[in-house]
Write a protein that holds these residues in place. Structure first.
Motif, mmCIF file in Angstrom:
data_model
loop_
_atom_site.group_PDB
_atom_site.id
_atom_site.type_symbol
_atom_site.label_atom_id
_atom_site.label_comp_id
_atom_site.label_asym_id
_atom_site.label_seq_id
_atom_site.Cartn_x
_atom_site.Cartn_y
_atom_site.Cartn_z
ATOM 1 N N LEU A 35 0.839 -1.203 0.000
ATOM 2 C CA LEU A 35 0.000 0.000 0.000
ATOM 3 C C LEU A 35 0.877 1.257 0.000
ATOM 4 O O LEU A 35 0.588 2.228 -0.700
ATOM 5 C CB LEU A 35 -0.943 -0.016 1.214
ATOM 6 N N ASN A 38 2.073 1.977 -3.335
ATOM 7 C CA ASN A 38 0.954 2.137 -4.265
ATOM 8 C C ASN A 38 0.773 0.951 -5.205
ATOM 9 O O ASN A 38 0.287 1.101 -6.324
ATOM 10 C CB ASN A 38 1.103 3.447 -5.047
ATOM 11 N N GLU A 39 1.195 -0.221 -4.756
ATOM 12 C CA GLU A 39 0.966 -1.448 -5.522
ATOM 13 C C GLU A 39 -0.348 -2.036 -5.022
ATOM 14 O O GLU A 39 -0.379 -2.949 -4.197
ATOM 15 C CB GLU A 39 2.139 -2.414 -5.334
ATOM 16 N N LEU A 40 -1.451 -1.468 -5.534
ATOM 17 C CA LEU A 40 -2.765 -1.712 -4.947
ATOM 18 C C LEU A 40 -3.264 -3.139 -5.153
ATOM 19 O O LEU A 40 -3.912 -3.697 -4.266
ATOM 20 C CB LEU A 40 -3.773 -0.693 -5.489
ATOM 21 N N ALA A 43 -1.447 -5.260 -2.678
ATOM 22 C CA ALA A 43 -1.905 -4.900 -1.327
ATOM 23 C C ALA A 43 -3.255 -5.547 -1.053
ATOM 24 O O ALA A 43 -3.468 -6.136 0.013
ATOM 25 C CB ALA A 43 -2.006 -3.380 -1.187
ATOM 26 N N ALA A 44 -4.166 -5.453 -2.015
ATOM 27 C CA ALA A 44 -5.510 -6.030 -1.841
ATOM 28 C C ALA A 44 -5.414 -7.537 -1.609
ATOM 29 O O ALA A 44 -6.078 -8.076 -0.714
ATOM 30 C CB ALA A 44 -6.377 -5.730 -3.059
ATOM 31 N N GLN A 69 -7.769 -1.782 6.210
ATOM 32 C CA GLN A 69 -6.770 -1.617 5.146
ATOM 33 C C GLN A 69 -7.355 -1.939 3.771
ATOM 34 O O GLN A 69 -7.027 -1.281 2.782
ATOM 35 C CB GLN A 69 -5.529 -2.476 5.425
ATOM 36 N N ASN A 72 -8.986 1.056 2.719
ATOM 37 C CA ASN A 72 -8.022 2.048 2.234
ATOM 38 C C ASN A 72 -7.605 1.767 0.790
ATOM 39 O O ASN A 72 -7.462 2.694 -0.012
ATOM 40 C CB ASN A 72 -6.787 2.090 3.136
ATOM 41 N N VAL A 73 -7.416 0.481 0.466
ATOM 42 C CA VAL A 73 -7.067 0.107 -0.912
ATOM 43 C C VAL A 73 -8.204 0.513 -1.847
ATOM 44 O O VAL A 73 -7.982 1.140 -2.891
ATOM 45 C CB VAL A 73 -6.785 -1.413 -1.027
ATOM 46 N N CYS A 74 -9.433 0.182 -1.460
ATOM 47 C CA CYS A 74 -10.594 0.524 -2.296
ATOM 48 C C CYS A 74 -10.748 2.033 -2.442
ATOM 49 O O CYS A 74 -11.089 2.523 -3.526
ATOM 50 C CB CYS A 74 -11.875 -0.082 -1.712
ATOM 51 N N GLN A 76 -8.355 4.245 -2.442
ATOM 52 C CA GLN A 76 -7.352 4.705 -3.414
ATOM 53 C C GLN A 76 -7.730 4.323 -4.840
ATOM 54 O O GLN A 76 -7.398 5.023 -5.783
ATOM 55 C CB GLN A 76 -5.971 4.146 -3.064
ATOM 56 N N ARG A 77 -8.432 3.205 -4.992
ATOM 57 C CA ARG A 77 -8.863 2.784 -6.326
ATOM 58 C C ARG A 77 -10.169 3.465 -6.734
ATOM 59 O O ARG A 77 -10.710 3.165 -7.789
ATOM 60 C CB ARG A 77 -9.077 1.272 -6.346
#
Length: 197
Positions: A35, A38-40, A43-44, A69, A72-74, A76-77
């Motif tokens: 995360l 920024n390797e989403l 990370a997910a 978390q 948070n990934v979602c 950012q996406r």
């Protein structure tokens, strides 16, 4: 006398971080690293695997952390609905554990998700609930940060007068703490908004 240079806090933390022997925690830590960079997608996947492992062990703190978390990934996406779903799962656990600090963090993230969906009334309600918590806890810094979020929500919703009122409230808090320049800055923002309304 030779000058000694202090090691930065970041480098101290990095040296200290050893991979957890707990596979669920190791996946979770890996997800946080992905995360950060920024390797989403990675990370997910890591947070999802951590979540499954925490669920298997019935580790509620782990489930709350992994859900947060994933939210948070979602976020950012820009997958706001999924983010909200993950945040609410974490919310339920934090509420059962009577953890107001974590609830405020989740509230801040939920505000951003609702803003992303243009669901301004929900975002405003969350901000007002957070303000209530900060006022009761006598936390002016938290209150001002939340007021700033609230002003942004009002601006995005096109409610300039409400945003101006919010800036005035921020100015009065700063004035109480003798932060004259900051208070004046917020008063100018409020006046500019009122003139353009």
């Amino acid at each position: 006398m030779t000058k000694t240079t202090l090691q930065s806090i970041d480098s101290i933390v990095a040296v200290d971080q050893k991979k957890s022997s707990d596979p669920a925690q190791a996946c979770y830590e890996e997800g946080k690293e992905f995360l950060k960079t920024n390797e989403l997608a990675q990370a997910a996947l890591a947070f999802h695997n951590a979540l499954l492992a925490f669920e298997e062990k019935d580790n509620q703190n782990g489930v709350a952390n992994a859900s947060n978390q994933l939210g948070n990934v979602c976020l950012q996406r820009q997958e706001y609905e999924k983010a909200i779903m993950h945040y609410w799962r974490a919310w339920g656990i934090c509420e059962k554990q009577d953890d107001p600090m974590s609830l405020n963090v989740l509230s801040s993230q939920l505000v951003l998700a609702h803003q992303g969906l243009k669901q301004f009334p929900e975002a405003v309600k969350l901000c007002l609930d957070m303000l209530d918590t900060y006022y009761r806890g006598n936390n002016p810094q938290g209150a001002v940060e939340t007021l700033e979020k609230l002003a942004n929500v009002y601006l995005e919703a096109g409610e300039k007068v409400k945003a101006a009122d919010t800036y005035r409230t921020m100015a009065s808090i700063h004035a109480q703490f003798k932060h004259k320049t900051i208070a004046e800055g917020f008063m100018k923002k409020a006046q500019a908004l009122e003139e353009s309304a």
